[in-house]
Design an enzyme around this catalytic site. Structure first.
Site, PDB file in Angstrom:
ATOM      1  N   ARG A 260      64.027  86.398  27.333  1.00  0.00           N
ATOM      2  CA  ARG A 260      62.583  86.573  27.192  1.00  0.00           C
ATOM      3  C   ARG A 260      62.114  87.778  28.015  1.00  0.00           C
ATOM      4  O   ARG A 260      62.467  87.908  29.181  1.00  0.00           O
ATOM      5  CB  ARG A 260      61.830  85.310  27.628  1.00  0.00           C
ATOM      6  CG  ARG A 260      62.216  84.094  26.799  1.00  0.00           C
ATOM      7  CD  ARG A 260      61.418  82.861  27.118  1.00  0.00           C
ATOM      8  NE  ARG A 260      61.900  81.735  26.341  1.00  0.00           N
ATOM      9  CZ  ARG A 260      61.398  80.504  26.386  1.00  0.00           C
ATOM     10  NH1 ARG A 260      60.379  80.247  27.197  1.00  0.00           N
ATOM     11  NH2 ARG A 260      61.899  79.532  25.650  1.00  0.00           N
ATOM     12  N   ARG A 275      61.042  81.913  36.536  1.00  0.00           N
ATOM     13  CA  ARG A 275      60.677  82.653  35.322  1.00  0.00           C
ATOM     14  C   ARG A 275      61.578  83.890  35.231  1.00  0.00           C
ATOM     15  O   ARG A 275      61.349  84.881  35.911  1.00  0.00           O
ATOM     16  CB  ARG A 275      59.199  83.056  35.358  1.00  0.00           C
ATOM     17  CG  ARG A 275      58.675  83.572  34.023  1.00  0.00           C
ATOM     18  CD  ARG A 275      57.199  83.926  34.138  1.00  0.00           C
ATOM     19  NE  ARG A 275      56.389  82.762  34.436  1.00  0.00           N
ATOM     20  CZ  ARG A 275      55.909  81.919  33.523  1.00  0.00           C
ATOM     21  NH1 ARG A 275      56.150  82.124  32.243  1.00  0.00           N
ATOM     22  NH2 ARG A 275      55.173  80.882  33.886  1.00  0.00           N
ATOM     23  N   GLU A 347      56.657  72.739  34.392  1.00  0.00           N
ATOM     24  CA  GLU A 347      57.233  72.389  33.092  1.00  0.00           C
ATOM     25  C   GLU A 347      58.751  72.538  33.114  1.00  0.00           C
ATOM     26  O   GLU A 347      59.290  73.537  33.583  1.00  0.00           O
ATOM     27  CB  GLU A 347      56.656  73.304  32.007  1.00  0.00           C
ATOM     28  CG  GLU A 347      57.248  73.063  30.628  1.00  0.00           C
ATOM     29  CD  GLU A 347      57.334  74.328  29.792  1.00  0.00           C
ATOM     30  OE1 GLU A 347      58.278  74.443  29.006  1.00  0.00           O
ATOM     31  OE2 GLU A 347      56.453  75.202  29.943  1.00  0.00           O
ATOM     32  N   SER A 350      59.240  71.312  26.893  1.00  0.00           N
ATOM     33  CA  SER A 350      58.049  71.336  26.044  1.00  0.00           C
ATOM     34  C   SER A 350      58.463  70.818  24.679  1.00  0.00           C
ATOM     35  O   SER A 350      59.321  71.407  24.017  1.00  0.00           O
ATOM     36  CB  SER A 350      57.507  72.765  25.946  1.00  0.00           C
ATOM     37  OG  SER A 350      56.202  72.783  25.438  1.00  0.00           O
ATOM     38  N   ARG A 389      65.838  75.186  35.530  1.00  0.00           N
ATOM     39  CA  ARG A 389      64.765  74.447  36.209  1.00  0.00           C
ATOM     40  C   ARG A 389      65.246  73.075  36.669  1.00  0.00           C
ATOM     41  O   ARG A 389      64.759  72.544  37.676  1.00  0.00           O
ATOM     42  CB  ARG A 389      63.536  74.349  35.307  1.00  0.00           C
ATOM     43  CG  ARG A 389      62.877  75.710  35.099  1.00  0.00           C
ATOM     44  CD  ARG A 389      61.459  75.616  34.602  1.00  0.00           C
ATOM     45  NE  ARG A 389      60.831  76.946  34.578  1.00  0.00           N
ATOM     46  CZ  ARG A 389      59.548  77.168  34.389  1.00  0.00           C
ATOM     47  NH1 ARG A 389      58.722  76.138  34.194  1.00  0.00           N
ATOM     48  NH2 ARG A 389      59.056  78.392  34.384  1.00  0.00           N
TER      49      ARG A 389
END
Length: 431
Positions: A260, A275, A347, A350, A389
């Site tokens: 990403r 991130r 998070e 999701s 995570r």
């Protein structure tokens, strides 16, 4: 993609759905463009019928030795008119498609109102938050103590938002991923898939990543895209196909690196692994008949929650507000794990029901055995869960004052029996 027939029948409801997403009314523009396309299409069809009638008259004239010069001339003129109208139709249809493909999915009635994550609604919690007798460290400080988490080397290799894991830390990452795959394949019936990490633009379009989110993707020089999630490949396995409904649901899982650009994340979560441009994730994707997707959504959430429960990680489930929900999703539940080092919920999964939104873009249908009629499938996706995570959450939730970290019991077989990571290296198995 949206159902034009539904918009024609429910323009006010469509505008209301757009308003919930923070968008201005769209129905009037869409229907005006739709009328232009249909007007051109009708004109083409009428001209084609006239050409067919003239062709029949010309054949009759030739059999009766009658001059058909006028009819022949008109056929030539009609050919040019059809070509002109078809070009207009293609152009108008392209403009309409551009408008439609930029509008996000209609959200479910149960989605709470709100502009951003502050308006998300908590549904439930699991587990007790750890009560430390000391000030808990975050994963970056723990990684520095334990070793094997190197941001400086990663920066020299690739730049910011990367990490090099080594030794016990790399093994913990691998253990987490393997454990998750084992749970989802052995217990929950997901089929493990190994698929390309590079995809064509049509694949990215099918899941709603293109054209709107092109800046979030890494593109190669030959016009392929690195996947931001295995959702992109797993969902597209049913692209341009018709599956029998008695084979549904289809359930897929994959462990992949995810890439990403984080184009809109400047200044956000710059510390540590939260991130990154590249990270590992176990993805879950389901393809169902339309009426079965709500129950499948609940099932998928339970699968992801099972992983967190067995890792003894406290988490909560929240329903995303209309202004925070993803582009392709109709309804999304986030699993947020507690990170003591940040003193925040973050998070870790999701889980989205996209209904038929992606299926329309992919031309993915199912057919009933009885009627043989086709309809669009429903697609769902979710993390099962994000590996990096989960690693962060284990370090922070299972830490001790001396900087050591207990390994969750379910991971110990994958870690060669190691029960605790200590500064300077993993301790041998107790006893």
């Amino acid at each position: 993609m949206h159902d034009l027939a539904w918009i024609r029948a429910h323009p006010q409801a469509f505008d209301a759905a757009c308003a919930r997403r923070g968008l201005p009314p769209q129905a009037s523009l869409i229907l005006d463009m739709d009328r232009k396309v249909r007007h051109s299409r009708t004109g083409v069809q009428e001209l084609q019928q006239r050409r067919n009638d003239l062709t029949r008259l010309i054949s009759e004239a030739k059999r009766g030795s009658r001059d058909a010069a006028d009819e022949i001339a008109e056929v030539g003129s009609i050919k040019q008119q059809i070509a002109t109208l078809e070009a207009i139709e293609r152009e108008d249809a392209g403009k309409l498609r551009n408008v439609l493909e930029a509008i996000p999915n209609v959200v479910d009635d149960t989605v709470p109102e709100g502009a951003d994550e502050a308006d998300n609604v908590e549904m439930r919690r699991w587990g007790n938050l750890p009560n430390f007798a000391f000030d808990p460290r975050d994963h970056v400080d723990l990684g520095a103590l334990l070793g094997g988490m190197d941001f400086d080397s990663a920066a020299r290799l690739a730049g910011a938002r990367f990490v090099v894991l080594s030794g016990a830390m790399a093994r913990l990452e691998r253990a987490l991923a393997t454990f998750m795959l084992d749970v989802h394949t052995r217990e929950f019936g997901y089929v493990e898939v190994s698929a390309p990490l590079l995809v064509r633009p049509e694949t990215a379009y099918g899941t709603g990543n293109l054209p709107k989110f092109a800046d979030d993707l890494f593109r190669t020089t030959d016009n392929r895209y690195l996947i931001p999630t295995a959702e992109m490949t797993l969902t597209n396995l049913v692209r341009e196909s018709i599956v029998d409904e008695d084979t549904l649901p289809l359930r897929y899982t994959a462990l992949t690196p995810c890439f990403r650009s984080e184009a809109g994340a400047a200044g956000r979560d710059t510390r540590g692994m939260l991130r990154q441009h590249q990270f590992w994730k176990v993805e879950l994707v389901s393809v169902t008949a339309p009426e079965d997707s709500p129950e499948e959504h609940r099932r998928m959430a339970a699968c992801a929650e099972t992983v967190l429960q067995r890792l003894a990680l406290p988490y909560r489930v929240v329903t995303l507000a209309a202004g925070d929900i993803g582009f392709s999703a109709r309804l999304t539940w986030d699993l947020e794990v507690w990170l003591p080092g940040q003193k925040k919920w973050r998070e870790i999964s999701s889980l989205s029901n996209c209904a038929d939104f992606q299926a329309r873009r992919m031309a993915a249908r199912c057919r009933t055995r009885e009627t043989r009629k086709t309809r669009f499938v429903h697609t769902l996706n979710g993390s099962g869960v994000a590996v990096g995570r989960a690693l962060i959450a284990i370090l922070e939730n299972h830490q001790h004052e001396d900087g050591s970290v207990s390994i969750p019991e379910v991971l110990r077989p994958y870690m060669g029996g190691t029960e605790r990571l200590h500064p300077g290296g993993a301790a041998p198995v107790d006893g």
